[in-house]
Design a protein around this motif. Structure first.
Motif, PDB file in Angstrom:
ATOM      1  N   PRO A  25      61.936  39.656  85.703  1.00 25.08           N
ATOM      2  CA  PRO A  25      61.357  39.017  86.894  1.00 25.08           C
ATOM      3  C   PRO A  25      59.867  39.345  87.018  1.00 25.08           C
ATOM      4  N   ALA A  26      59.151  38.471  87.643  1.00 28.52           N
ATOM      5  CA  ALA A  26      57.713  38.688  87.820  1.00 28.52           C
ATOM      6  C   ALA A  26      57.457  39.989  88.566  1.00 28.52           C
ATOM      7  N   ASN A  27      56.454  40.725  88.108  1.00 29.30           N
ATOM      8  CA  ASN A  27      56.011  41.968  88.744  1.00 29.30           C
ATOM      9  C   ASN A  27      57.043  43.099  88.686  1.00 29.30           C
ATOM     10  N   SER A  28      58.081  42.943  87.857  1.00 23.48           N
ATOM     11  CA  SER A  28      59.047  44.037  87.714  1.00 23.48           C
ATOM     12  C   SER A  28      58.393  45.202  86.967  1.00 23.48           C
ATOM     13  N   ARG A  29      58.851  46.401  87.279  1.00 20.17           N
ATOM     14  CA  ARG A  29      58.236  47.612  86.711  1.00 20.17           C
ATOM     15  C   ARG A  29      59.041  48.091  85.508  1.00 20.17           C
ATOM     16  N   ILE A  30      58.335  48.554  84.479  1.00 17.32           N
ATOM     17  CA  ILE A  30      58.945  48.948  83.213  1.00 17.32           C
ATOM     18  C   ILE A  30      58.740  50.440  82.994  1.00 17.32           C
ATOM     19  N   ALA A  31      59.793  51.103  82.511  1.00 13.66           N
ATOM     20  CA  ALA A  31      59.671  52.497  82.082  1.00 13.66           C
ATOM     21  C   ALA A  31      59.794  52.542  80.568  1.00 13.66           C
ATOM     22  N   VAL A  32      58.862  53.206  79.912  1.00 11.37           N
ATOM     23  CA  VAL A  32      58.904  53.374  78.461  1.00 11.37           C
ATOM     24  C   VAL A  32      59.374  54.795  78.156  1.00 11.37           C
ATOM     25  N   ALA A 125      63.622  48.123  84.159  1.00  9.39           N
ATOM     26  CA  ALA A 125      64.128  48.153  82.793  1.00  9.39           C
ATOM     27  C   ALA A 125      63.583  49.384  82.084  1.00  9.39           C
ATOM     28  N   LEU A 126      64.402  49.938  81.193  1.00  8.52           N
ATOM     29  CA  LEU A 126      63.991  51.060  80.353  1.00  8.52           C
ATOM     30  C   LEU A 126      63.750  50.519  78.950  1.00  8.52           C
ATOM     31  N   TRP A 127      62.523  50.650  78.449  1.00  5.68           N
ATOM     32  CA  TRP A 127      62.175  50.139  77.130  1.00  5.68           C
ATOM     33  C   TRP A 127      62.193  51.266  76.107  1.00  5.68           C
ATOM     34  N   LEU A 128      62.844  50.995  74.988  1.00  7.08           N
ATOM     35  CA  LEU A 128      62.985  51.947  73.895  1.00  7.08           C
ATOM     36  C   LEU A 128      62.241  51.428  72.670  1.00  7.08           C
ATOM     37  N   ALA A 129      61.772  52.323  71.820  1.00 13.81           N
ATOM     38  CA  ALA A 129      60.858  51.932  70.740  1.00 13.81           C
ATOM     39  C   ALA A 129      61.528  51.806  69.383  1.00 13.81           C
ATOM     40  N   GLN A 130      62.856  51.692  69.323  1.00 11.83           N
ATOM     41  CA  GLN A 130      63.491  51.514  68.020  1.00 11.83           C
ATOM     42  C   GLN A 130      63.036  50.206  67.377  1.00 11.83           C
ATOM     43  N   HIS A 131      62.967  50.207  66.044  1.00  7.87           N
ATOM     44  CA  HIS A 131      62.427  49.063  65.324  1.00  7.87           C
ATOM     45  C   HIS A 131      63.370  48.637  64.206  1.00  7.87           C
ATOM     46  N   ALA A 132      62.912  47.697  63.357  1.00  7.23           N
ATOM     47  CA  ALA A 132      63.772  47.110  62.340  1.00  7.23           C
ATOM     48  C   ALA A 132      64.269  48.136  61.327  1.00  7.23           C
ATOM     49  N   ASP A 133      63.444  49.108  60.961  1.00 11.24           N
ATOM     50  CA  ASP A 133      63.892  50.140  60.019  1.00 11.24           C
ATOM     51  C   ASP A 133      64.979  51.008  60.645  1.00 11.24           C
ATOM     52  N   GLY A 163      77.537  52.358  84.152  1.00  9.11           N
ATOM     53  CA  GLY A 163      76.968  53.402  84.991  1.00  9.11           C
ATOM     54  C   GLY A 163      75.468  53.550  84.907  1.00  9.11           C
ATOM     55  N   ALA A 164      74.825  52.899  83.939  1.00  7.72           N
ATOM     56  CA  ALA A 164      73.366  53.007  83.813  1.00  7.72           C
ATOM     57  C   ALA A 164      72.692  52.207  84.923  1.00  7.72           C
ATOM     58  N   PRO A 165      71.613  52.725  85.524  1.00  5.05           N
ATOM     59  CA  PRO A 165      70.982  52.033  86.649  1.00  5.05           C
ATOM     60  C   PRO A 165      70.214  50.782  86.237  1.00  5.05           C
ATOM     61  N   VAL A 166      69.724  50.732  85.003  1.00  5.91           N
ATOM     62  CA  VAL A 166      68.945  49.590  84.542  1.00  5.91           C
ATOM     63  C   VAL A 166      69.311  49.282  83.095  1.00  5.91           C
ATOM     64  N   ALA A 167      68.920  48.079  82.655  1.00  4.75           N
ATOM     65  CA  ALA A 167      69.140  47.696  81.262  1.00  4.75           C
ATOM     66  C   ALA A 167      68.197  48.457  80.343  1.00  4.75           C
ATOM     67  N   ARG A 168      68.630  48.687  79.121  1.00  9.02           N
ATOM     68  CA  ARG A 168      67.800  49.294  78.085  1.00  9.02           C
ATOM     69  C   ARG A 168      67.384  48.192  77.115  1.00  9.02           C
ATOM     70  N   VAL A 169      66.096  48.090  76.875  1.00 10.84           N
ATOM     71  CA  VAL A 169      65.540  46.991  76.095  1.00 10.84           C
ATOM     72  C   VAL A 169      64.800  47.553  74.885  1.00 10.84           C
ATOM     73  N   ARG A 170      64.967  46.883  73.735  1.00  8.21           N
ATOM     74  CA  ARG A 170      64.281  47.295  72.507  1.00  8.21           C
ATOM     75  C   ARG A 170      63.373  46.153  72.046  1.00  8.21           C
ATOM     76  N   PRO A 171      62.167  46.052  72.570  1.00  9.25           N
ATOM     77  CA  PRO A 171      61.295  44.926  72.239  1.00  9.25           C
ATOM     78  C   PRO A 171      60.875  44.874  70.778  1.00  9.25           C
ATOM     79  N   LEU A 172      60.851  46.016  70.088  1.00 13.23           N
ATOM     80  CA  LEU A 172      60.317  46.077  68.729  1.00 13.23           C
ATOM     81  C   LEU A 172      61.403  46.049  67.664  1.00 13.23           C
TER      82      LEU A 172
END
Length: 499
Positions: A25-32, A125-133, A163-172
């Motif tokens: 959503p617009a203006n939503s805050r992200i945690a890395v 959202a919680l962003w995680l840095a896992q990648h293709a490797d 039970g997690a408060p937010v989704a975990r996202v892996r953009p990379l």
């Protein structure tokens, strides 16, 4: 920092972040989740460039496993501050007693802390840095371990554990490690290197440093191929989960905390095993091996034929699989304990003293005692207690609660009370008492609900949730109590959410 707007790695990383950002959503805050390593440093830097510093924050977990942990924390704070990003750190204790590897224990502690921090800071959202490797390594590890579809599905681009408060996202997740490192070098980022990442005693590090380079020579596209394998496995697993949800509608009982034994056995083996896997995941259990699940189903079928659930012997994740009164369920503890005994009793006895509260919260028992004053004229309780599960409607003199110390105690086994007759009646103190075990069985209370606090006045048992008052204890003061004095109804209320 140099500009890299024209480099392929720069465009790839920024595009990946833009796509993930566009799904929010617009203006939503992200945690890395920010360790300070090259991957999370690139992710945080890219998020700031695309979304702006005000929309993100960096969450750092201090495990204390490395002698450099304090330096990493200081570096992370400096890196975030240079970009105007809010930095929050938390120290965690990594348990060494669970039987899991240090790596697994650290991961569990990290995610528990990250979830708590996300909840506390209101991020979306919680962003995680896992990648293709990382994805390719995960699929290879699962293949070598003989994992099923859930393991081969590896890491999802976005998921939200129960039970997690937010989704975990892996953009990379579709960006290669080499592309991430190229971005970092061209941006002249500073990052830390965890010395444990070079230790090839760890299976993942051995794959990364010794196996993957050889695969890259002979199979240059192996990472993409393994990513497709993970996608196919994830798609197949979604279909199996959909089938399991259909079966759960018929088989589950008591909000999926138990299964109907007969309905489970009506399924063929493949479908029953799929349902058991899904059920265990929904309860938060670690995945069981195929051999253990097959043995569990075999024993359940044998129990169904013999009709004796006491012989079931399946232990997993600190619980024991049980069959009792037509239900299959997990109870805490060792399966050497009989299924209809007090297997859910706290291993170390617990006792808490009442301080006079009208609403007495007992989180260790996941419930609350309510002491509701009763209106003599209407018989109704003054306190509003909607949704109460206690069915006993009798009351006691309020002075009984202060006749001696009122305490809540764990079950020890063998407790007895008198539930027949009325307070003050002649047969209350002379009639037979009943064991809690027999009363729970008689009233059909499932074993997983029997770990309840027992309410004592002095050393005398006064009240048992789901059963009610001990008439013998109530009779002791009935004769001397002021008949027009205040009266109390004791109500036990279960928590709506089970942790």
């Amino acid at each position: 920092m140099t500009s890299t707007a024209d480099t392929p790695a720069d465009r790839l990383v920024l595009d990946a972040v833009s796509v993930a950002l566009g799904a929010l959503p617009a203006n939503s805050r992200i945690a890395v989740a920010f360790s300070g390593g090259v991957d999370s440093s690139v992710l945080l830097d890219a998020v700031v460039r695309v979304a702006g510093a005000s929309r993100c924050m960096a969450l750092h977990i201090h495990h204390g496993l490395s002698t450099h942990a304090d330096a990493w924390l200081a570096h992370g704070e400096t890196f975030a501050r240079e970009r105007g990003v809010e930095f929050v750190a938390q120290r965690v204790e990594v348990s060494r007693e669970s039987g899991a590897s240090v790596e697994a224990a650290a991961r569990d502690a990290r995610y528990r802390a990250l979830d708590a921090m996300c909840d506390a800071h209101g991020v979306h959202a919680l962003w995680l840095a896992q990648h293709a490797d990382d994805q390719a390594e995960t699929v290879l590890l699962q293949l070598l371990r003989g994992a099923g579809l859930p393991g081969l599905a590896a890491m999802a681009p976005e998921y939200r554990p129960a039970g997690a408060p937010v989704a975990r996202v892996r953009p990379l997740l579709h960006v290669l490690r080499a592309q991430i490192e190229d971005y970092a070098q061209r941006r002249r980022l500073r990052w830390i290197d965890d010395e444990s990442n070079a230790d090839t005693r760890y299976a993942r590090n051995a794959l990364r440093h010794e196996i993957a380079p050889v695969l890259a020579v002979h199979f240059p596209g192996f990472r993409d191929a393994l990513a497709r394998t993970a996608a196919h496995a994830a798609s197949a697993q979604r279909l199996l989960d959909a089938l399991a949800r259909i079966d759960m509608e018929t088989v589950s009982r008591d909000e999926a905390r138990a299964l109907s034994h007969a309905a489970l056995l009506a399924l063929d083996d493949d479908r029953a095993l799929n349902l058991l896997r899904y059920w265990m995941r929904s309860l938060g259990f670690a995945a069981a091996s195929n051999a253990r699940l097959a043995d569990a189903l075999r024993q359940l079928r044998e129990v169904g034929e013999a009709g004796d659930g006491h012989q079931l012997r399946i232990d997993h994740a600190g619980h024991a699989l049980r069959s009792y009164r037509g239900l299959v369920y997990w109870e805490a503890g060792d399966s050497s304990e009989p299924a209809d005994e007090t297997a859910l009793i706290e291993r170390e006895s617990s006792e808490l003293a009442w301080q006079g509260e009208s609403v007495w919260r007992l989180p260790q028992w996941r419930g609350t005692f309510v002491f509701a004053s009763v209106d003599h004229a209407t018989g109704g309780a003054h306190a509003a207690v909607s949704g109460d599960t206690e069915t006993d409607t009798d009351t006691i003199p309020a002075e009984l609660l202060r006749a001696a110390v009122l305490s809540a105690r764990s079950r020890r086994g063998g407790e007895r009370i008198r539930v027949s007759g009325r307070a003050g009646a002649a047969n209350v103190t002379t009639g037979p008492s009943r064991t809690l075990k027999n009363l729970f069985q008689e009233r059909g209370i499932p074993a997983w609900k029997r770990d309840v606090p027992l309410l004592y006045v002095g050393d005398e048992l006064l009240f048992v949730p789901f059963i009610g008052l001990n008439r013998a204890a109530a009779a002791h003061v009935a004769a001397s109590a002021n008949p027009s004095g205040a009266r109390i109804r004791i109500i036990w209320r279960e928590d709506l959410l089970i942790a």
